[in-house]
Design a protein around this motif. Structure first.
Motif, mmCIF file in Angstrom:
data_model
loop_
_atom_site.group_PDB
_atom_site.id
_atom_site.type_symbol
_atom_site.label_atom_id
_atom_site.label_comp_id
_atom_site.label_asym_id
_atom_site.label_seq_id
_atom_site.Cartn_x
_atom_site.Cartn_y
_atom_site.Cartn_z
ATOM 1 N N TYR A 192 -4.528 -2.009 -12.329
ATOM 2 C CA TYR A 192 -5.505 -1.317 -11.839
ATOM 3 C C TYR A 192 -5.590 -1.285 -10.342
ATOM 4 C CZ TYR A 192 -10.126 0.731 -11.252
ATOM 5 O OH TYR A 192 -10.958 1.662 -10.501
ATOM 6 N N HIS A 193 -5.555 -2.569 -9.886
ATOM 7 C CA HIS A 193 -5.769 -2.696 -8.599
ATOM 8 C C HIS A 193 -4.386 -2.023 -7.829
ATOM 9 C CE1 HIS A 193 -6.889 -4.401 -4.714
ATOM 10 N NE2 HIS A 193 -5.603 -4.951 -4.665
ATOM 11 N N ASN A 194 -3.278 -2.693 -8.376
ATOM 12 C CA ASN A 194 -2.120 -1.746 -8.034
ATOM 13 C C ASN A 194 -2.090 -0.161 -7.829
ATOM 14 O OD1 ASN A 194 -1.108 -4.361 -7.504
ATOM 15 N ND2 ASN A 194 0.251 -4.245 -9.365
ATOM 16 N N LEU A 195 -2.705 0.478 -8.811
ATOM 17 C CA LEU A 195 -2.546 1.983 -8.877
ATOM 18 C C LEU A 195 -3.697 2.548 -7.943
ATOM 19 C CD1 LEU A 195 -2.499 2.377 -13.000
ATOM 20 C CD2 LEU A 195 -0.643 3.110 -10.880
ATOM 21 N N VAL A 196 -4.977 1.871 -7.831
ATOM 22 C CA VAL A 196 -5.774 2.250 -6.813
ATOM 23 C C VAL A 196 -5.245 2.068 -5.480
ATOM 24 C CG1 VAL A 196 -8.378 1.559 -5.888
ATOM 25 C CG2 VAL A 196 -8.067 1.856 -8.317
ATOM 26 N N SER A 197 -4.735 1.004 -5.082
ATOM 27 C CA SER A 197 -4.271 0.571 -3.777
ATOM 28 C C SER A 197 -3.060 1.522 -3.258
ATOM 29 C CB SER A 197 -3.655 -0.932 -3.563
ATOM 30 O OG SER A 197 -4.837 -1.710 -3.913
#
Length: 181
Positions: free
Chosen positions: A151-156
């Protein structure tokens, strides 16, 4: 099989484009089935999944702005505003203006919402037990950490994905939060 061979298989597997397709497919399929199962549980209480999410978030984190709720739920702001209004009409939440900034409105859990949570939790815990049956706690923790990182990778990386960004990614970026925060 030796650790070396097992490690080599993992490296080869990650280079296989079908591995990622299968991961996305399983993630989507599991998420959809989990949401449908939870919605079925919530029907007994005449409550929608988005309202349930709002109640749990407010219970866990305290009062929130609409933007903060959007960050936690992934629900678009316009739909979320209507859902909060429905929850307010049912006596689950209340809105209150910020003492510091009158432009800011907080949504807070009220007695009716806390009562609904207490009523529904035993059934949702039963569903959770069914979902995680036979899975060691360590595996569940690893999966949760992995999904949080994904999730964090996608948001970033929203800008690197496409010029035509999906609305859910816009919500995640606009709120500037990931589930790691």
């Amino acid at each position: 099989m030796s650790k070396m061979a097992n490690s080599k298989d993992k490296q080869e597997q990650s280079k296989d484009p079908m591995y990622y397709v299968q991961f996305g497919y399983l993630l989507n399929r599991t998420g959809s089935l989990g949401a449908a199962s939870m919605s079925d549980v919530l029907k007994e209480f005449d409550i929608s999944l988005p309202i349930w999410q709002i109640l749990l978030i407010l219970s866990e984190f305290g009062e929130q702005t609409i933007s903060e709720l959007a960050s936690h739920t992934g629900i678009e702001m316009s739909y979320l505003s209507r859902t909060v209004l429905k929850a307010e009409k049912r006596g689950f939440v209340a809105r209150a203006k910020s003492a510091e900034d009158k432009r800011v409105t907080y949504i807070k859990l009220v007695t009716g919402g806390r009562q609904m949570i207490r009523k529904v939790l035993p059934k949702t815990r039963l569903l959770r037990g069914i979902m995680f049956q036979g899975i060691p706690a360590a595996d569940i923790e690893t999966t949760a950490r992995t999904l949080s990182i994904v999730y964090h990778n996608l948001v970033s990386s929203v800008d690197a994905i496409s010029d035509d960004i999906n609305r859910k990614l816009i919500v995640a970026r606009r709120t500037g939060k990931s589930d790691k925060e």
